[in-house]
Design a protein around this motif. Sequence first.
Motif, PDB file in Angstrom:
ATOM      1  N   ARG A  37       0.897  -1.267   0.166  1.00  0.00           N
ATOM      2  CA  ARG A  37       0.186   0.027  -0.073  1.00  0.00           C
ATOM      3  C   ARG A  37       0.937   1.397  -0.113  1.00  0.00           C
ATOM      4  N   PRO A  49       2.201   4.722   0.497  1.00  0.00           N
ATOM      5  CA  PRO A  49       1.659   6.020   1.591  1.00  0.00           C
ATOM      6  C   PRO A  49       1.036   7.236   0.595  1.00  0.00           C
ATOM      7  N   CYS A  55      -0.167  10.918  -0.583  1.00  0.00           N
ATOM      8  CA  CYS A  55       0.635  12.158  -1.070  1.00  0.00           C
ATOM      9  C   CYS A  55      -0.446  13.076  -1.468  1.00  0.00           C
ATOM     10  N   TYR A  82      16.119   2.256  10.511  1.00  0.00           N
ATOM     11  CA  TYR A  82      15.033   1.313  10.324  1.00  0.00           C
ATOM     12  C   TYR A  82      14.939   0.744   9.281  1.00  0.00           C
ATOM     13  N   LYS A 114      14.719  -3.685   8.739  1.00  0.00           N
ATOM     14  CA  LYS A 114      13.726  -4.181   7.704  1.00  0.00           C
ATOM     15  C   LYS A 114      14.426  -4.954   6.638  1.00  0.00           C
ATOM     16  N   THR A 150      10.226   8.738   4.598  1.00  0.00           N
ATOM     17  CA  THR A 150       9.796   8.223   6.238  1.00  0.00           C
ATOM     18  C   THR A 150       9.912   6.858   6.240  1.00  0.00           C
ATOM     19  N   GLU A 151       9.444   6.639   7.485  1.00  0.00           N
ATOM     20  CA  GLU A 151       9.328   5.175   7.941  1.00  0.00           C
ATOM     21  C   GLU A 151       8.263   4.263   7.289  1.00  0.00           C
ATOM     22  N   GLU A 152       7.243   5.145   6.898  1.00  0.00           N
ATOM     23  CA  GLU A 152       5.854   4.821   6.348  1.00  0.00           C
ATOM     24  C   GLU A 152       6.452   4.473   4.850  1.00  0.00           C
ATOM     25  N   ASP A 153       7.196   5.375   4.224  1.00  0.00           N
ATOM     26  CA  ASP A 153       7.817   4.936   3.042  1.00  0.00           C
ATOM     27  C   ASP A 153       8.676   3.494   2.819  1.00  0.00           C
ATOM     28  N   ASP A 166       8.169   0.909   4.746  1.00  0.00           N
ATOM     29  CA  ASP A 166       7.231   0.086   5.216  1.00  0.00           C
ATOM     30  C   ASP A 166       6.633  -0.390   3.781  1.00  0.00           C
ATOM     31  N   PHE A 167       6.219   0.676   3.040  1.00  0.00           N
ATOM     32  CA  PHE A 167       5.962   0.313   1.548  1.00  0.00           C
ATOM     33  C   PHE A 167       7.022  -0.223   0.634  1.00  0.00           C
TER      34      PHE A 167
END
Length: 494
Positions: free
Chosen positions: A33, A35, A37, A399, A403, A476-479, A481-482
């Motif tokens: 998914r 993030p 924008c 981070y 991962k 970002t960390e959200e990026d 994760d994607f």
Amino acid sequence: MLAWQTTLSLSRRLAATVRRTSARLLSADVEPRMPPCDFEPLPFEGMPRDKVKAVRSTNLSPAVFSYYKEPLYAYQGHKQWLFDSEGKRYLDLFAGIVTVGVGHCHPKVVQATKRQIDKLWHTTNIYWHSTLHEYAERLVALLPEDLNVVYMCNSGSEANDLAMLMARLHTGAFDIISLRNAYHGMSPYTMGVTALGNWTHQLPNGFGCHQTVNPDVYRGPWGGSKCRESICQVADRICSCSPGECVASDKYVEQLDDMMKHSMPKKIAGFMAEYIQGVGGTVHLPKGFLPDAYELVRQRGGVCIADEVQTGFGRVGTHFWGFQQAGVKPDIVVLAKSIANGFPMGAVVTNATIAKSLTGALHFNTYGGNPIGCAAAIAVLDVIEEEKLQERCRTVGDYFMRKLLELRDEYAVIGDVRGTGLMLGMEMVDDQETRKPMAPQRVNALWDDTKDLGILVGKGGLYGSTFRIKPPMCITEEDVDFAIAVFRKALNRL
């Protein structure tokens, strides 16, 4: 291999097999998914894709190659995002080849260049203009005290070429050392210090250039599980070093010493190295290597050149420059790429004595210190400071590394994860035990799949089997994760 090492290796492989099986069952049906924008790209206005393809095949040099089976037709960028001609959004994890440091079209950099372009596009440095001098003062304040003289140019290759010239003029010697697997450019001088066979033309080059064994603790003859100044360590090479020592580093330094004794005159011009090799596949030199190598080079009268074209400007996270993390002080520092966030610009920084060696004859660069480039470069320094991007490289980079290490444990085709900050690499293999590089067709299939799923990464290394992950420093960390979800999906398909 000793019996206990064999048992440990088997235990690790068994545990990894269990982790891989569990991870695949859990993630097989998970869709990545992207993030959100809130940026909307402008409607596409440009040459149709078919026309671009025709022009490229007819009017551009065949040496200009394209990434991906279906090349990306980029149209607009915004921070860590790229949009293609059809409006599809991609997470850019390669940053225009490690160049768009603070993000695509960063508003502060855009405004700085717009203000400058309204006043003065260009004048050569034979005249005074403010931005050149402002930037020189800002830049040297970030370097060791006596590295305070700057020469501006247009690119990393040109800057490395000039650094080699300065080293030779200053020392009165000619021979220069680099590392095997290094890439420092493709200008006439730098072709000699670039040591990757797939970048080598069948022409005489490299007179006076020598390459020593690359201190690669994953693929080289020596290495262990504690060699790098990073949380990314080689998984299956036992390291019995005592605290404060690195046996592998000592072995590579011995090779450098041996090469100089056999192949070089008593006095040499210099030594050039990246702390983390970029095009070479994010090879992270072992701790202790550069300090000892610098000492050997200086014993022979040579100067030490730090290539910071990719590692500079906060990307390594812990420090502003890669050489600082390595614990060395170079005599010459070479800069480019992120220096002006993509504007064609490079720089060589050195001390006053070495700089003076260039004054024995005229030397000139028409575009060096261009007003627009310097305005962009000043804005880049402002953004790095104001948005704390070096700190972000450290925290988001850590981070990301963790991962990627989890992925390495899940998938047997990932041989090594390495790097520091947001200068990362993931090397793909067919066999973790033999470290046999993954076959090109499989690498490309995986690479194309990640692009279709929405992320852009580079490739590097001698075998083209290392994914180069060097995003804009604003991710970002959200990026992350994607990106990890995309890698996992593509690896499951593979």
